[in-house]
Motif scaffolding. Structure first.
Motif, mmCIF file in Angstrom:
data_model
loop_
_atom_site.group_PDB
_atom_site.id
_atom_site.type_symbol
_atom_site.label_atom_id
_atom_site.label_comp_id
_atom_site.label_asym_id
_atom_site.label_seq_id
_atom_site.Cartn_x
_atom_site.Cartn_y
_atom_site.Cartn_z
ATOM 1 N N TRP A 142 2.502 1.785 -3.441
ATOM 2 C CA TRP A 142 1.615 2.395 -4.433
ATOM 3 C C TRP A 142 1.461 3.900 -4.185
ATOM 4 C CZ3 TRP A 142 -0.417 1.527 -9.024
ATOM 5 C CH2 TRP A 142 -1.443 2.384 -9.470
ATOM 6 N N LYS A 143 1.216 4.263 -2.937
ATOM 7 C CA LYS A 143 0.974 5.677 -2.622
ATOM 8 C C LYS A 143 2.207 6.538 -2.914
ATOM 9 C CE LYS A 143 -2.696 5.170 0.822
ATOM 10 N NZ LYS A 143 -3.110 5.415 2.217
ATOM 11 N N TYR B 261 0.130 1.460 8.919
ATOM 12 C CA TYR B 261 -0.940 0.770 8.180
ATOM 13 C C TYR B 261 -1.651 -0.231 9.079
ATOM 14 C CZ TYR B 261 -3.262 -2.082 4.627
ATOM 15 O OH TYR B 261 -4.196 -2.770 3.877
ATOM 16 N N GLU C 74 -4.396 0.911 -5.652
ATOM 17 C CA GLU C 74 -4.148 0.590 -4.243
ATOM 18 C C GLU C 74 -4.877 -0.676 -3.810
ATOM 19 O OE1 GLU C 74 -4.933 2.539 0.168
ATOM 20 O OE2 GLU C 74 -4.610 3.890 -1.532
ATOM 21 N N VAL D 125 0.842 -1.202 0.000
ATOM 22 C CA VAL D 125 0.000 0.000 0.000
ATOM 23 C C VAL D 125 0.876 1.250 0.000
ATOM 24 C CG1 VAL D 125 -1.655 1.345 1.355
ATOM 25 C CG2 VAL D 125 -1.992 -1.122 1.048
ATOM 26 N N ALA D 126 1.896 1.244 0.854
ATOM 27 C CA ALA D 126 2.813 2.379 0.904
ATOM 28 C C ALA D 126 3.550 2.539 -0.433
ATOM 29 C CB ALA D 126 3.814 2.187 2.040
ATOM 30 N N GLN E 272 2.721 6.940 -6.701
ATOM 31 C CA GLN E 272 1.797 7.903 -7.295
ATOM 32 C C GLN E 272 2.176 9.347 -6.949
ATOM 33 O OE1 GLN E 272 0.712 5.557 -9.394
ATOM 34 N NE2 GLN E 272 -1.211 6.672 -9.437
ATOM 35 N N LYS E 273 2.689 9.550 -5.753
ATOM 36 C CA LYS E 273 2.999 10.911 -5.315
ATOM 37 C C LYS E 273 4.349 11.410 -5.831
ATOM 38 C CE LYS E 273 3.435 13.840 -1.191
ATOM 39 N NZ LYS E 273 3.220 13.929 0.272
ATOM 40 N N ILE F 265 3.891 5.635 6.252
ATOM 41 C CA ILE F 265 2.645 5.010 5.775
ATOM 42 C C ILE F 265 2.631 3.525 6.119
ATOM 43 C CG2 ILE F 265 1.309 4.400 3.718
ATOM 44 C CD1 ILE F 265 2.354 7.020 2.458
#
Length: 336
Positions: A117-118, A335, A258, A114-115, A121-122, A331
């Motif tokens: 992906w985030k 989680y 995500e 998850v981290a 993207q950022k 992140i």
């Protein structure tokens, strides 16, 4: 039947045919069918895709299409519509994805994915490391551990041993340990161990079951949180997506990202639990290292300075690696 009526029926039948036509999305996979990626991840995503597109897009997994490092090109060239691969198999192309592989993250694959992906993207999309591909998910395998034919009492004992390394951060770890690195795709590890070509492998616990390492790697050093996490992406051919009806394209992307990344990480975590159980049942000698133990301290000392190496690599891509790594850790560790 007059001509006008016949034309109307023909047009109706054509529209109806288009509405019910199915599109097959072909996924190339290079791991065995029993591996969690093929037994859980792709089937789950396939169900999501079929439901989201109301049956208009169906997913078919195909095997034997080449080395995992070629999957990026296979999809970009349209030989397959989608696939996944390990970034470390293509040294030089992927530098930013190593953010999630850094030692001592201390989380499972789901949280890391998850981290991953985030943060991608950022911070990373503008660097375009996946040029020619539509990234639909990013994930990691679980903590990489040390699997050996013969036991060792310290990490220093690994010096000179022939260890299969998959690339990425584990390559740097192996270099610091002084091992003799041997490159090969993961599905070849069993054969190489069986024939004595290698003395061991750095790989997650799940492969004790999925690759049957419990039969050939009878000694495992399991460090707390592992030595590293391995970075993977799932990706599609942009032209395939562009050719879909816009609502189906949006539907597929909505069940990816995500959501797909988290599901993949969770599936690989479950695979690690199954691998540990299989290894224990097979009588594998597993050294479960705890924080503060000599082996744990030895590894922490060995890993010093690796963050700074990532910062430099990220700077080459004009990315703030320090901010990205700090935020990824925040992140992942928070989680739930």
């Amino acid at each position: 039947m007059n001509l006008k009526k016949a034309l109307a029926i023909g047009i109706f039948m054509g529209v109806a045919g288009q509405a019910t036509a199915e599109t097959t999305l072909r996924v190339a996979s290079w791991l065995p069918p029993t591996h969690p990626q093929n037994a859980v991840v792709w089937p789950t995503w396939s169900k999501w895709v079929e439901e989201a597109t109301e049956g208009r897009v169906k997913v078919a997994v195909e095997y034997g299409m080449g080395h995992p490092k070629t999957m990026f090109e296979i999809v970009e060239d349209g030989v397959a519509d989608a696939s996944f691969s390990y970034h470390g198999y293509v040294p030089g192309r992927f530098k930013l994805t190593q953010v999630v592989e850094q030692p001592l993250l201390g989380v499972n694959a789901e949280a890391a994915s998850v981290a991953h992906w985030k943060i991608h993207q950022k911070y990373f999309t503008q660097a375009n490391e996946h040029e020619g591909l539509e990234v639909i998910g990013l994930f990691t395998h679980g903590p990489g551990q040390i699997h050996l034919a013969d036991p060792v009492s310290s990490l220093a004992d690994l010096k000179g041993k022939k260890i299969r390394l998959g690339g990425g951060i584990q390559g740097e770890i192996g270099h610091r340990m002084g091992v003799t690195a041997v490159g090969a795709p993961a599905p070849k590890v069993y054969e190489m161990m069986q024939q004595g070509v290698i003395d061991g492998v750095f790989i997650p616990m799940g492969e004790q079951k999925s690759l049957r390492l419990k039969e050939v790697a009878k000694n495992v050093i399991a460090l707390p949180g592992g030595m590293y996490l391995g970075s993977f992406s799932m990706f599609m051919n942009p032209d395939f997506l562009a050719d879909l009806d816009p609502k189906d394209r949006e539907a597929i992307l909505n069940v990816s990202g995500e959501k797909l990344s988290a599901m993949a990480g969770k599936a690989w975590d479950a695979g690690d639990a199954e691998g540990l159980a299989a290894a224990q049942e097979a009588g594998v000698n597993i050294t479960m290292v705890k924080d503060g133990d000599a082996l744990s301290t030895e590894f922490a000392n060995l890993a010093k300075g690796m963050d700074e190496n990532f910062y430099a690599a990220a700077a080459d891509r004009k990315v703030d690696g320090k901010a990205a790594l700090s935020e990824l850790r925040e992140i992942a560790r928070s989680y739930k």
